[in-house]
Design a protein around this motif. Structure first.
Motif: not given
Length: 334
Positions: A58-69
């Protein structure tokens, strides 16, 4: 190549410079600007470190990725409010099902791929109901069983920019049914997108106000743009390049649930370029007095005259981009 013609070309210098930089109706979207980073560390559909786990918080998040695929979704992935799903720096593809933005606000979806969604009514990105302040930027979308982007059921203040659409039939639907009269609130901006041989709906619109500018639509299978019941479409400086089918604008008549007579929508074409015998087939003014102008809602947008140079830019610089993830804090030169 004149890269300066691309809007918001400076948003990749730091991670969160993207927030609030959309043009058009989605310009207020800040995504997860005020939240911490969430690192996706697995391609699993669910569980710790998964995208689904981050999107349900529910909280604000800036989502990034450490994986590809590829993330194979077994069900729609619901995105909650104040989220940025930022695919810069990796190559993430969704298949199986898609993203659902339901009763949420302030969502940014950036630099992702969608391919191979299967099942009845499966869209790549489904925005309904009552979602607002949404920005979809630099995504590649193709080959879903239903739509690629659907915006319906009172969802509004949305921008779709620099996306690449290909290998698909019903590309983008705005307003799903003439009985949904509440969709008169819908407002969408679509700019600098490449509709690459997709069959129809670039977009198809019921009720809503839609601003199209500097898009490149080529080799459609039925029509390019469809104004239907009470819609208002302002088409500015786009490139429409016909293939075998030359009808660019197809007007469909439907009856709103609270009206006695059937109506089509309105479309105003200003500065558009029609190539390869594309036929604009513009109607005489249909309720011309009611046609909106974008300047009633926002003061500036980055637009240029359609040209071969713009075609080249849109073919190269739309959809998923192989770019590094920007640093969390910008490093200033000494």
């Amino acid at each position: 190549m004149a890269m300066a013609s691309l809007p918001y070309a400076d948003v990749d210098w730091s991670l969160r410079a993207l927030a609030g930089r959309a043009e058009g109706f989605g310009r207020f979207s800040i995504g997860g600007l005020d939240g911490p980073l969430y690192h996706v560390t697995t391609l699993a559909d669910d569980g710790p470190g998964s995208l689904r786990d981050g999107c349900r918080q529910k909280e604000p998040l800036w989502i990034v990725f450490e994986v590809s695929g590829t993330i194979e979704l077994s069900s729609y992935l619901s995105v909650s409010s104040y989220k940025t799903i930022d695919g810069r720096g990796q190559r993430i593809k969704f298949s199986g099902k898609g993203l659902r933005l339901k009763e949420c606000e302030h969502v940014i979806i950036c630099n992702l791929e969608f391919e191979g969604g299967r099942g009845p009514d499966v869209d790549a990105i489904q925005i309904k109901p009552k979602s607002r302040h949404i920005w979809i930027d630099r995504c590649s979308l193709q080959d879903y069983d239903d739509g690629l982007i659907d915006i319906t059921r009172e969802s509004t203040d949305i921008t779709v920019s620099r996306c690449h659409f290909s290998r698909h039939d019903k590309t983008m639907l705005i307003g799903a049914d003439p009985t949904h009269i509440e969709d008169r609130c819908i407002r969408v901006t679509i700019h600098h997108c490449f509709f690459d041989g997709t069959r129809q709906r670039h977009p198809r619109v019921r009720f809503g106000k839609v601003h199209l500018y500097n898009n490149y639509t080529r080799n459609w299978g039925i029509y390019a743009v469809c104004p239907s019941v009470e819609s208002q479409i302002y088409s500015q400086c786009n490139i429409y390049e016909a293939g075998q089918k030359t009808v660019t604008f197809k007007y469909l008549t439907e009856k709103a649930a609270d009206q006695e007579e059937s109506r089509s929508g309105c479309l105003r074409s200003e500065g558009d370029l029609f190539l390869n015998e594309a036929q604009p087939c513009l109607l005489e003014e249909v309720d011309g007095e009611s046609m909106f102008h974008p300047s009633e809602y926002y003061l500036t947008w980055t637009m240029e005259a359609p040209s071969d140079a713009l075609k080249e830019i849109l073919q190269l610089c739309t959809g998923w981009q192989s770019i590094p993830r920007p640093p969390e804090q910008a490093v200033l030169a000494p």
